[in-house]
Design a protein around this motif. Structure first.
Motif, PDB file in Angstrom:
ATOM      1  N   GLY A  14      13.940   2.847  17.006  1.00 37.25           N
ATOM      2  CA  GLY A  14      13.291   0.798  18.197  1.00 37.25           C
ATOM      3  C   GLY A  14      11.701   1.002  18.017  1.00 37.25           C
ATOM      4  O   GLY A  14      11.179   0.390  17.907  1.00 37.25           O
ATOM      5  N   ASN A  15      10.997   1.917  17.052  1.00 38.40           N
ATOM      6  CA  ASN A  15      10.149   1.589  17.610  1.00 38.40           C
ATOM      7  C   ASN A  15       9.069   1.858  15.457  1.00 38.40           C
ATOM      8  O   ASN A  15      10.386   1.825  14.883  1.00 38.40           O
ATOM      9  CB  ASN A  15       8.947   2.637  17.530  1.00 38.40           C
ATOM     10  N   VAL A  16       8.649   0.525  14.701  1.00 41.54           N
ATOM     11  CA  VAL A  16       8.383   0.155  13.286  1.00 41.54           C
ATOM     12  C   VAL A  16       7.818   1.461  13.206  1.00 41.54           C
ATOM     13  O   VAL A  16       6.332   1.559  13.229  1.00 41.54           O
ATOM     14  CB  VAL A  16       8.334  -1.169  13.671  1.00 41.54           C
ATOM     15  N   VAL A  17       7.649   1.216  12.078  1.00 43.28           N
ATOM     16  CA  VAL A  17       6.593   2.365  11.035  1.00 43.28           C
ATOM     17  C   VAL A  17       7.186   2.310   9.303  1.00 43.28           C
ATOM     18  O   VAL A  17       8.183   1.636   9.240  1.00 43.28           O
ATOM     19  CB  VAL A  17       7.295   4.152  11.374  1.00 43.28           C
ATOM     20  N   ASP A  63       1.569  -1.847   0.018  1.00 43.26           N
ATOM     21  CA  ASP A  63      -0.505   0.239   0.205  1.00 43.26           C
ATOM     22  C   ASP A  63       0.863   0.797   0.682  1.00 43.26           C
ATOM     23  O   ASP A  63       1.295   1.339   1.120  1.00 43.26           O
ATOM     24  CB  ASP A  63      -0.990   0.003   1.338  1.00 43.26           C
ATOM     25  N   PHE A  64       1.101   1.366  -1.164  1.00 46.84           N
ATOM     26  CA  PHE A  64       1.386   2.960  -1.194  1.00 46.84           C
ATOM     27  C   PHE A  64       3.348   2.488  -1.796  1.00 46.84           C
ATOM     28  O   PHE A  64       4.127   3.384  -1.556  1.00 46.84           O
ATOM     29  CB  PHE A  64       1.293   4.404  -0.124  1.00 46.84           C
ATOM     30  N   TRP A  65       3.741   1.591  -0.991  1.00 47.05           N
ATOM     31  CA  TRP A  65       4.771   0.840  -1.628  1.00 47.05           C
ATOM     32  C   TRP A  65       6.020   2.088  -0.387  1.00 47.05           C
ATOM     33  O   TRP A  65       6.919   1.855  -0.614  1.00 47.05           O
ATOM     34  CB  TRP A  65       5.316   1.426  -3.095  1.00 47.05           C
ATOM     35  N   SER A  66       5.288   1.132   0.895  1.00 46.48           N
ATOM     36  CA  SER A  66       6.318   2.027   1.899  1.00 46.48           C
ATOM     37  C   SER A  66       6.840   1.336   2.489  1.00 46.48           C
ATOM     38  O   SER A  66       7.163  -0.129   2.446  1.00 46.48           O
ATOM     39  CB  SER A  66       5.470   2.215   2.750  1.00 46.48           C
ATOM     40  N   HIS A  67       8.615   1.578   2.892  1.00 50.13           N
ATOM     41  CA  HIS A  67       9.633   0.407   3.539  1.00 50.13           C
ATOM     42  C   HIS A  67       9.727   0.246   5.219  1.00 50.13           C
ATOM     43  O   HIS A  67       9.372   1.626   5.575  1.00 50.13           O
ATOM     44  CB  HIS A  67      10.778   1.424   2.512  1.00 50.13           C
ATOM     45  N   LEU A  68       9.503  -0.853   5.591  1.00 48.86           N
ATOM     46  CA  LEU A  68       9.488  -0.762   7.189  1.00 48.86           C
ATOM     47  C   LEU A  68      10.442  -0.186   7.389  1.00 48.86           C
ATOM     48  O   LEU A  68      11.556  -0.894   7.397  1.00 48.86           O
ATOM     49  CB  LEU A  68       9.422  -1.888   7.241  1.00 48.86           C
ATOM     50  N   PRO A  91       0.882   7.802   2.437  1.00 49.40           N
ATOM     51  CA  PRO A  91       2.403   7.755   1.063  1.00 49.40           C
ATOM     52  C   PRO A  91       3.598   8.542   1.800  1.00 49.40           C
ATOM     53  O   PRO A  91       4.640   8.592   0.774  1.00 49.40           O
ATOM     54  CB  PRO A  91       1.487   8.982  -0.004  1.00 49.40           C
ATOM     55  N   SER A  92       3.290   9.645   2.347  1.00 53.18           N
ATOM     56  CA  SER A  92       3.851  10.261   2.913  1.00 53.18           C
ATOM     57  C   SER A  92       4.535   9.485   4.502  1.00 53.18           C
ATOM     58  O   SER A  92       5.667  10.135   4.173  1.00 53.18           O
ATOM     59  CB  SER A  92       3.496  12.033   3.548  1.00 53.18           C
ATOM     60  N   GLY A  93       4.699   8.579   4.369  1.00 56.09           N
ATOM     61  CA  GLY A  93       5.166   7.866   5.783  1.00 56.09           C
ATOM     62  C   GLY A  93       4.606   8.216   6.950  1.00 56.09           C
ATOM     63  O   GLY A  93       4.134   8.746   7.000  1.00 56.09           O
ATOM     64  N   GLY A  94       5.348   7.944   8.189  1.00 55.55           N
ATOM     65  CA  GLY A  94       5.312   8.101   9.143  1.00 55.55           C
ATOM     66  C   GLY A  94       3.732   6.916   9.971  1.00 55.55           C
ATOM     67  O   GLY A  94       3.715   7.218  10.613  1.00 55.55           O
ATOM     68  N   THR A  95       3.716   5.892   9.179  1.00 58.29           N
ATOM     69  CA  THR A  95       2.054   5.244   9.484  1.00 58.29           C
ATOM     70  C   THR A  95       2.737   4.504  10.568  1.00 58.29           C
ATOM     71  O   THR A  95       4.277   3.750  10.370  1.00 58.29           O
ATOM     72  CB  THR A  95       1.439   4.525   7.894  1.00 58.29           C
ATOM     73  N   ASN A  96       2.707   3.728  11.758  1.00 58.28           N
ATOM     74  CA  ASN A  96       2.503   3.063  13.371  1.00 58.28           C
ATOM     75  C   ASN A  96       2.527   1.352  12.530  1.00 58.28           C
ATOM     76  O   ASN A  96       1.364   1.394  11.838  1.00 58.28           O
ATOM     77  CB  ASN A  96       2.518   3.356  14.308  1.00 58.28           C
ATOM     78  N   VAL A  97       3.108   1.096  12.548  1.00 58.00           N
ATOM     79  CA  VAL A  97       3.108  -0.615  11.988  1.00 58.00           C
ATOM     80  C   VAL A  97       2.921  -2.083  13.435  1.00 58.00           C
ATOM     81  O   VAL A  97       2.819  -1.316  14.396  1.00 58.00           O
ATOM     82  CB  VAL A  97       4.183  -1.465  11.514  1.00 58.00           C
ATOM     83  N   GLU A  98       1.147  -2.414  13.171  1.00 61.66           N
ATOM     84  CA  GLU A  98       0.697  -2.734  14.893  1.00 61.66           C
ATOM     85  C   GLU A  98       0.415  -4.432  14.123  1.00 61.66           C
ATOM     86  O   GLU A  98       0.307  -5.010  12.915  1.00 61.66           O
ATOM     87  CB  GLU A  98      -0.364  -1.932  14.952  1.00 61.66           C
TER      88      GLU A  98
END
Length: 704
Positions: free
Chosen positions: A344-347, A334-339, A433-440
């Protein structure tokens, strides 16, 4: 208990036979003769002990390697009288003695003594016909009691032997069995139970009922390691031999709530199936019960537990095997975003090529993955082993716990990540698309935020082996990101055996050339990314010729006033250079001129007008390498000054002195241009050329 009551003359015969045969029989195998068919009767004189005979008696006697008091004698090994001297009798049943023997000695003692009882049996049963089974049972009885006299002996109260009476036709099978079960047994004695069991087994053998082999433990197998509700559980267990003493199998299956799904005999069936209807642990137990067992006495058993759970989305899915030991981006489709490791947090973020977006995958034996971030060496982790929606995904020190064991499901471009501690999957919630999405972690659904691609980044190394003239060329793919450094490590021989042959540290480029001697090589590149060193593939190659190098020759053509100038690049290990010139095409006819053993990397020659081709051979004591071929033309002859042997563009007394020294063969005298001294033009230098040179010098002075 053994009652050895023999007539004195039989005893004497037995002792003599034992003495004569002990030495011989001790080295013989236990199998003496081939058995007759069990139901084929023959005269007792034709029968001998066979494998089944020995197996029966040894199983009934047992083996004690330490002697003990057996009511009336000291016994050792397979029920034999202890051959060592005892100062006194025992005072109680099974009192330990002072002697011991090895298993081999026990077998030899048993073998040597048994034949004495064979003769007793044949004497007691002279003229009777019997089967091999009957012979085995009667020999066992003889070994135990001492004889099988038809009318009994004193120690048994002259009770007629039931087996002999059966063979004589005086008893039926049932009568013989009934009488034999109590024959020569004193009720209430310590050995009563053992003798009754022995009589039962001997009777079974005598009447052909006892199998050749023992039952085996019914070890349980299932078709899976775990089950879900509604699945069929298929059970099977190890089968006892068809000729064993198996009576039947018994099976217990107990559900998690304690109820019996099954608890009954199975006959000789060795499998059972049931549908798992409860979650929890099912208990399964099998029993193999022998013939003649009362209340399961002597049964062999096995037990296992199986786990049954509620169905989950991944129950029927096999985790994907995407390889191991590689580095990759983890990209949310979804928006080709990179982990990304964000302190220490994953976004998720757009690609930067930074080490925080690069992950190392290491596959474990259970199919799960340890996923390590290259920025700090810490591991992808489900916070606090959470199994509920919204549990955060972070980076943590490696601990190999279930929160760090990631199972990957699906295929390329459609991967889902689940940690072993939960049934939820990794989710880039509300991806932007701009990034900063938290991963849960969230329950599996069709949201594209749960779908990832694994983009492998391993920079593959390739090599073009060199030879005598060419450098060995290494090249590899550029690793994403900036400020990457590469270390090329080369072993001459097998990788990691001894020190590397060459290491080129800190390369910024993605290629490198080196001259290598002949041999086998193995090499790889380490890419330095953040805290991680990424080793790429290993290349193996062979060099068949030592690298020597190749000169590059350049030529500036001469003219009337200038000599032709030759210049070439140096070769590292070269000792000399040979300049070879053809007046025409190279190698067609003899060379026009060869200048041997030049130590410098340039020279000048006076060449007449014409077309030329030339090259340089660089050489040492073991190698010679040809340069490029240069083609050139000289348009006008170089004007040679006659007599100018020192090649200083004039004729004077110095030239005459040099020629005179050369003619007198003075040491270290060299003519720079000997052709200028050939004034007689006969292609040789002698005193006549010297005379002509002096004339020229005198004439030149007179002219002035």
């Amino acid at each position: 208990m053994k009652n050895k009551c023999l007539f004195s003359f039989i005893t004497a015969i037995v002792v003599m036979f034992s003495i004569c045969t002990t030495t011989i029989l001790s080295d013989l195998p236990l199998k003496i003769s081939a058995p007759l068919q069990a139901n084929a009767a023959t005269d007792v004189s034709n029968l001998q002990p066979v494998d089944s005979t020995y197996a029966l008696i040894k199983s009934l006697e047992g083996c004690d390697l330490n002697c003990f008091w057996d009511v009336k004698q000291w016994t050792i090994g397979y029920g034999n009288k202890c051959p060592y001297t005892h100062t006194s009798n025992g005072t109680y049943w099974h009192q330990p003695g002072d002697h011991s023997i090895s298993e081999s000695e026990a077998r030899n003692l048993f073998s040597s003594k048994l034949f004495g009882y064979v003769n007793i049996l044949k004497s007691n049963c002279s003229g009777l016909s019997m089967t091999q089974n009957q012979f085995d049972a009667l020999l066992s009885a003889t070994f135990n009691h001492g004889n099988v006299l038809p009318n009994g002996c004193k120690s048994c109260g002259y009770k007629k032997h039931p087996f002999i009476q059966y063979l004589l036709g005086n008893l039926t099978e049932s009568q013989a069995r009934e009488q034999y079960y109590i024959w020569c047994i004193n009720a209430g004695t310590k050995d009563e139970k053992g003798l009754r069991n022995r009589r039962k087994k001997e009777a079974d053998v005598f009447f052909g009922d006892l199998p050749d082999e023992e039952i085996v433990t019914p070890t349980i197998s299932t078709d899976k390691g775990y089950y879900t509700i509604g699945e069929t559980v298929n059970i099977s267990w190890k089968v006892s031999p068809s000729n064993s003493n198996l009576s039947h199998y018994w099976l217990n299956v107990i559900a998690p709530d304690g109820t019996y799904l099954y608890g009954d005999g199975m006959g000789k069936n060795t499998s059972y199936s049931f549908v798992a209807s409860q979650s929890g642990s099912y208990s399964i137990t099998t029993y193999a019960t022998p013939l003649g067992s009362a209340n399961g006495e002597g049964s062999l058993t096995d037990s296992i537990s199986i786990s049954v759970s509620q169905p989950v989305w991944h129950a029927d899915l096999s985790p994907a095997d995407v390889g191991s030991g590689f580095y990759a981006y983890i990209i949310n489709v979804d928006f080709w975003s990179h982990l990304t490791n964000d302190n220490g947090n994953v976004v998720t973020y757009p690609e930067t090529g930074a080490a925080s977006q690069i992950w190392k995958f290491d596959r474990r034996e259970d199919g799960s993955y340890k996923i390590t971030n290259c920025a700090d060496g810490n591991v992808l982790d489900v916070v606090n082993f959470g199994s509920t929606n919204g549990t955060n995904v972070a980076i943590c020190d490696s601990n190999d716990a279930s929160a760090q064991r990631w199972f990957i499901y699906g295929s390329s471009g459609d991967y889902r990540f689940r940690a072993a501690c939960t049934d939820c999957v990794m989710d880039a919630v509300k991806s932007l698309p701009s990034g900063g999405t938290n991963v849960e972690m969230w329950t599996k659904n069709d949201n594209p935020g749960q779908v990832f691609q694994i983009w492998k980044l391993m920079p593959e190394l390739s090599v073009k082996p060199g030879n005598q003239a060419e450098l060995t060329a290494f090249s590899w793919e550029k690793f994403p990101g900036n400020d990457r450094f590469y270390d090329l490590k080369i072993w001459k021989g097998t990788l990691w055996e001894g020190d590397p042959y060459h290491i080129e540290w800190g390369l910024n480029e993605t290629s490198y050339e080196i001259g290598l001697p002949a041999g086998h090589y193995e090499a790889y590149v380490d890419t330095r990314v953040g805290s991680q060193i990424l080793m790429n593939n290993v290349v193996k190659f062979d060099i068949t010729e030592d690298y020597f190098g190749q000169s590059e020759l350049k030529v500036v053509s001469g003219d009337k006033y200038n000599k032709t100038h030759f210049e070439w690049t140096s070769v590292e290990n070269a000792e000399f250079y040979d300049l070879k010139i053809w007046n025409g095409t190279v190698w067609e006819g003899d060379a026009y001129q060869i200048e041997w053993g030049i130590e410098d990397t340039s020279t000048e020659l006076a060449l007449p007008a014409g077309y030329y081709e030339a090259y340089i051979d660089a050489r040492d004591s073991n190698h010679m390498q040809m340069s490029n071929v240069v083609k050139f033309a000289v348009k006008r002859d170089y004007q040679v000054i006659k007599g100018d042997v020192n090649n200083n563009d004039k004729l004077d007394v110095a030239d005459a002195v040099l020629l005179q020294k050369w003619l007198l063969a003075e040491p270290d005298t060299e003519l720079v241009n000997w052709k200028a001294a050939d004034l007689c033009e006969d292609d040789r230098l002698d005193v006549f050329d010297m005379i002509e040179m002096r004339k020229l010098i005198i004439n030149s002075k007179s002219a002035k």
